[in-house]
Design a protein around this motif. Sequence first.
Motif, mmCIF file in Angstrom:
data_model
loop_
_atom_site.group_PDB
_atom_site.id
_atom_site.type_symbol
_atom_site.label_atom_id
_atom_site.label_comp_id
_atom_site.label_asym_id
_atom_site.label_seq_id
_atom_site.Cartn_x
_atom_site.Cartn_y
_atom_site.Cartn_z
ATOM 1 N N GLY A 15 0.511 -1.299 0.076
ATOM 2 C CA GLY A 15 -0.049 -0.555 0.280
ATOM 3 C C GLY A 15 0.581 0.958 -0.002
ATOM 4 O O GLY A 15 0.774 2.232 -0.586
ATOM 5 N N ILE A 16 1.760 0.879 0.936
ATOM 6 C CA ILE A 16 2.448 3.044 0.857
ATOM 7 C C ILE A 16 3.653 2.464 -0.993
ATOM 8 O O ILE A 16 3.276 3.925 -0.916
ATOM 9 N N LEU A 17 4.146 1.207 -0.988
ATOM 10 C CA LEU A 17 4.420 2.247 -2.273
ATOM 11 C C LEU A 17 3.571 2.030 -3.544
ATOM 12 O O LEU A 17 3.984 2.765 -4.263
ATOM 13 N N GLY A 18 2.378 1.604 -3.256
ATOM 14 C CA GLY A 18 1.274 2.241 -4.585
ATOM 15 C C GLY A 18 1.052 3.503 -4.459
ATOM 16 O O GLY A 18 0.909 4.200 -5.673
ATOM 17 N N VAL A 19 1.140 4.324 -3.010
ATOM 18 C CA VAL A 19 0.675 5.596 -2.944
ATOM 19 C C VAL A 19 1.840 6.290 -3.533
ATOM 20 O O VAL A 19 1.575 7.386 -4.068
ATOM 21 N N LEU A 20 2.650 5.874 -2.819
ATOM 22 C CA LEU A 20 4.284 6.810 -3.363
ATOM 23 C C LEU A 20 3.873 6.622 -5.445
ATOM 24 O O LEU A 20 4.675 7.983 -5.771
ATOM 25 N N ALA A 21 3.863 5.729 -5.778
ATOM 26 C CA ALA A 21 4.437 5.621 -7.089
ATOM 27 C C ALA A 21 2.672 6.328 -7.845
ATOM 28 O O ALA A 21 2.805 7.102 -8.437
ATOM 29 N N PHE A 60 1.543 9.383 -6.060
ATOM 30 C CA PHE A 60 1.899 10.744 -5.934
ATOM 31 C C PHE A 60 3.292 11.104 -7.235
ATOM 32 O O PHE A 60 2.839 12.084 -7.784
ATOM 33 N N LEU A 61 4.297 9.847 -7.183
ATOM 34 C CA LEU A 61 5.334 10.306 -8.129
ATOM 35 C C LEU A 61 4.180 11.051 -9.674
ATOM 36 O O LEU A 61 4.864 11.268 -10.282
ATOM 37 N N LEU A 62 3.208 9.421 -10.162
ATOM 38 C CA LEU A 62 2.893 9.987 -11.502
ATOM 39 C C LEU A 62 2.039 10.919 -12.178
ATOM 40 O O LEU A 62 2.154 11.803 -12.285
ATOM 41 N N ILE A 63 2.105 11.643 -10.203
ATOM 42 C CA ILE A 63 0.723 12.712 -10.617
ATOM 43 C C ILE A 63 1.114 14.013 -10.765
ATOM 44 O O ILE A 63 1.278 15.056 -11.054
ATOM 45 N N TYR A 64 2.694 13.879 -9.782
ATOM 46 C CA TYR A 64 3.836 15.279 -9.672
ATOM 47 C C TYR A 64 4.629 14.930 -11.211
ATOM 48 O O TYR A 64 5.064 16.184 -11.060
ATOM 49 N N SER A 121 6.336 14.270 -17.862
ATOM 50 C CA SER A 121 7.642 13.614 -17.752
ATOM 51 C C SER A 121 7.681 11.968 -17.652
ATOM 52 O O SER A 121 8.595 11.642 -18.777
ATOM 53 N N MET A 122 6.848 11.440 -17.349
ATOM 54 C CA MET A 122 6.181 10.443 -17.031
ATOM 55 C C MET A 122 6.070 10.240 -19.151
ATOM 56 O O MET A 122 6.198 9.128 -19.466
ATOM 57 N N LEU A 123 5.233 11.035 -18.871
ATOM 58 C CA LEU A 123 4.860 10.943 -20.916
ATOM 59 C C LEU A 123 5.874 10.899 -22.046
ATOM 60 O O LEU A 123 5.828 10.288 -22.733
ATOM 61 N N LEU A 124 7.094 11.556 -21.343
ATOM 62 C CA LEU A 124 7.814 11.860 -22.542
ATOM 63 C C LEU A 124 8.768 10.630 -22.467
ATOM 64 O O LEU A 124 8.912 10.189 -23.409
ATOM 65 N N PHE A 125 8.958 10.111 -21.384
ATOM 66 C CA PHE A 125 9.800 8.882 -20.789
ATOM 67 C C PHE A 125 8.808 7.493 -21.366
ATOM 68 O O PHE A 125 9.335 6.978 -22.271
ATOM 69 N N ILE A 126 7.706 7.766 -21.407
ATOM 70 C CA ILE A 126 6.845 6.480 -22.856
ATOM 71 C C ILE A 126 6.340 6.746 -23.805
ATOM 72 O O ILE A 126 7.260 5.723 -24.322
ATOM 73 N N LYS A 127 6.560 8.228 -24.134
ATOM 74 C CA LYS A 127 7.252 8.095 -25.722
ATOM 75 C C LYS A 127 7.900 7.861 -26.459
ATOM 76 O O LYS A 127 8.339 7.327 -27.219
ATOM 77 N N ASN A 128 9.567 8.123 -25.877
ATOM 78 C CA ASN A 128 10.429 7.997 -25.887
ATOM 79 C C ASN A 128 10.812 6.440 -25.307
ATOM 80 O O ASN A 128 11.435 5.774 -27.022
ATOM 81 N N THR A 129 10.300 5.793 -25.064
ATOM 82 C CA THR A 129 10.296 4.103 -25.033
ATOM 83 C C THR A 129 9.474 3.743 -25.950
ATOM 84 O O THR A 129 10.633 2.586 -26.785
#
Length: 80
Positions: free
Chosen positions: A23-29, A31-35, A39-47
């Motif tokens: 649960g803790i790791l899920g919440v942290l992940a 929050f990382l995705l939200i904030y 950069s996550m979209l750019l990472f997914i596009k580049n990948t």
Amino acid sequence: PQEVAAREFINQFERRISVALDGILGVLAGFLLIYHVDSMLLFIKNTWDIFHSQMLRDNVGWLETFPAGFKLNVALTQSM
């Protein structure tokens, strides 16, 4: 009987710790995705670009030959 009870206590403790850590790791992940959406979209596009251009396009060369024994139209496969 006392050993069985101790083993059962340890198993329940491990399950509870596992659920709490998950649960803790899920919440942290989350929050990382939200904030860090941009950069996550750019990472997914580049990948995806790397996967598509390097892996898929480079490895479809076997389609230009005769895969699995199928006799393809040679003129058509050369123009692809």
